[in-house]
Design a protein around this motif. Structure first.
Motif: not given
Length: 122
Positions: A16-20, A46-49, A63-66, A82-85
């Motif tokens: 699934g997906s979420l948007r923070l 940890e660093f995400v983006a 993580l950059k592809d999702r 965040m996609n394809r969690l």
């Protein structure tokens, strides 16, 4: 003073997906970059983006592809799509604002939000 408030976390099934969203408030004149970090149970944060005020982005390589980070400078907000969690994405996600300059005189500061929980079930 500056406050960062994250929202959008929750429970989602794998795939699934979420948007923070991170909303920064206060007497903000400018922010250098806004970033997302995460901390899973028993692990280091940890660093995400991150995204600069010019819109340049940097991602944790794995993580950059999702995940996609975006920013609205006019509203002082940043978002993380965040996609394809996956279950391993389960963590508390924190917003960070770097070198925030206020409309009042003073040195720039760094700020963190309180975090929002993301739980991905398998």
């Amino acid at each position: 003073q500056v406050q960062l408030v994250e929202s959008g976390g929750g429970l989602v099934q794998a795939g699934g997906s979420l948007r923070l969203t991170c909303a920064a408030s206060g007497n903000i004149f400018q922010m250098n970059y806004m970033a997302w970090y995460r901390k899973a149970p028993g692990k280091e944060r940890e660093f995400v983006a991150l995204i600069t005020d010019a819109g340049r982005t940097t991602y944790e390589e794995s993580l950059k592809d999702r995940f996609t980070i975006s920013r609205d400078n006019a509203k002082n907000t940043a978002a993380l799509q965040m996609n394809r969690l996956k279950p391993e994405d389960t963590a508390v996600y924190y917003c960070h604002a770097n070198k925030v300059m206020l409309t009042t005189p003073g040195p720039p500061g760094d700020y963190w939000g309180q975090g929002t929980q993301v739980t991905v079930s398998s």
